[in-house]
Enzyme design. Structure first.
Site, PDB file in Angstrom:
ATOM      1  CD  GLU A  36      -4.359  -5.880   3.391  1.00  0.00           C
ATOM      2  OE1 GLU A  36      -5.209  -5.085   3.871  1.00  0.00           O
ATOM      3  OE2 GLU A  36      -3.138  -5.688   3.485  1.00  0.00           O
ATOM      4  CD  GLU A  39      -3.028  -1.045   2.255  1.00  0.00           C
ATOM      5  OE1 GLU A  39      -2.858  -0.222   3.180  1.00  0.00           O
ATOM      6  OE2 GLU A  39      -3.989  -1.836   2.228  1.00  0.00           O
TER       7      GLU A  39
END
Length: 437
Positions: free
Chosen positions: A286, A185
């Site tokens: 995720e 991320e």
């Protein structure tokens, strides 16, 4: 042919909150603090370690590394049909400076986890989850601070050094580690996508200069799938795009009804399924069963929720109900969940898996938690809102003589190359590292 060809669907879980702690996964680590002002409260692993000091932080974290994930957890997940695990690790496990409050020593526990995965038959993705200076400013980077990562070449070089050591670890455990995520991320809101791609290409050259035998995995920086082409290069081989799909970190989505959340699954994944997979696959690295942000500390330690309006800057409750409280179906006690809410969780999970199974695969976040039911894979299976699959994980044969773990063992084995390198990493002994690498 590459061993990565025809791998089948990845069905995985994240071993999150272990080697990089997050308050919502194990709140008890953070609830111990009692300070005079909220501003002094630890909110991430950086401030947790700073508040305790290195000796006490090491004591508490070593206990956490030793107990929060066990071989029994991995065996149970394999029986439920999990065939991969994703292991997030902060850079400080590989590359720590004296002026940083973090503590290292994670690698022996990571290797113990790899050994269990080998015995059970689970494949592993190693994930560099935190970079020096923080790549996104979230607590999941290890330091909740204004991101500084790409502002410093020193930070980039340290990130690449951590990635080099992670890749070496993957090579030494090549019968278990099948993927390397080069960074979790990174923030496209902080840096131009072109600069992030420059790092991705540097990382690709580093990893591929060491091995061709792992998936090279990059995060989409929260770009929409139509723009993913900006983050990949034509020369990459055996690459996967990692996308994270959640429905609770947005002021509009939090207002949706249960049926609208299920409809939103297909809407959010529509372009993902259209992405050209001839050169790069897609994995949902995720996702969870949650559609609210009532979970304690899910927005960060000390922060409230959009659901009940307690999150700073929201101003009023945003939930779609007449009364917006973080209790009952939206609290942390799953025994208080209604039958209808449990049925919704099952439908919501099934809607996601129906799409993600058609991609390269998925990793649920997380394998377990202390008190966040919709984020807890093991609990979800046990309580019936996450399905079981036929077991596909098969035990692997070790390429070297079995060795007795030096963690919690009174009978040490003769040192192997892995064990010598493990000691070198833990002690920072460059000379010893040079002997075995």
């Amino acid at each position: 042919m590459s061993r990565l060809a025809d791998m089948g669907t990845i069905r995985g879980t994240n071993i999150g909150g272990v080697f990089l702690i997050e308050p919502f996964i194990r709140p008890s680590l953070f609830d111990q603090f009692n300070t005079s002002t909220v501003a002094e409260l630890p909110v991430d692993e950086w401030t947790f370690s700073a508040a305790l000091g290195k000796a006490e932080a090491r004591r508490q974290l070593e206990e956490h590394w030793d107990t929060f994930v066990t071989r029994d957890h991995l065996e149970e997940m394999a029986e439920y049909g999990i065939n991969w695990i994703r292991i997030p690790i902060g850079y400080w496990a590989f590359n720590l400076t004296a002026d940083e409050p973090f503590v290292d020593g994670q690698i022996p526990y990571v290797e113990r986890l790899l050994g269990w995965a080998q015995e059970i038959g689970l494949k592993v993705e190693l994930d560099l989850h935190g970079a020096p200076g923080s790549q996104n400013g979230y607590d999941n980077s290890g330091h909740r601070v204004s991101p500084q990562w790409l502002y410093s070449r020193i930070n980039v070089d340290r990130t690449l050094d951590a990635l080099r050591q992670m890749t070496q670890l993957a090579i030494e455990w090549s019968d278990v580690v099948y993927g390397i995520q080069i960074l979790n991320e990174p923030s496209r809101w902080k840096w131009p996508v072109s600069q992030i791609l420059e790092f991705y290409n540097e990382a690709y050259d580093l990893v591929r200069g060491m091995t061709d035998d792992v998936f090279f995995m990059v995060h989409d920086t929260f770009l929409g799938p139509n723009d993913w082409g900006q983050l990949v290069s034509a020369n990459w081989t055996d690459a996967l795009m990692d996308t994270h799909i959640y429905q609770m970190f947005d002021n509009y989505i939090i207002t949706l009804s249960e049926s609208a959340h299920i409809d939103m699954v297909a809407t959010m994944a529509e372009n993902v399924t259209r992405f050209d997979r001839t050169s790069i696959g897609v994995v949902v690295g995720e996702f969870s069963a949650a559609t609210h942000d009532c979970t304690r500390y899910i927005n960060g330690f000390g922060r409230g929720s959009r659901w009940d309006g307690s999150l700073e800057g929201v101003g009023h409750p945003l939930c779609p109900l007449a009364t917006c409280t973080c209790t009952g179906d939206y609290g942390g006690d799953y025994t208080q969940f209604s039958a209808s809410y449990r049925a919704f969780l099952s439908r919501y999970v099934d809607a996601q898996l129906g799409i993600y199974d058609e991609l390269a695969g998925w990793f649920y976040w997380n394998f377990r938690t202390e008190s966040a039911p919709e984020w807890d894979y093991l609990l979800g299976v046990q309580q019936g809102w996450f399905p079981k699959f036929p077991r596909t994980a098969e035990p692997l044969v070790s390429k070297e003589e079995p060795e007795v773990s030096d963690i919690g063992s009174a009978s040490p084995a003769p040192p192997s190359a892995r064990r010598l390198r493990r000691a070198a990493l833990a002690l920072g002994a460059a000379a010893l590292l040079a002997v075995v690498v």
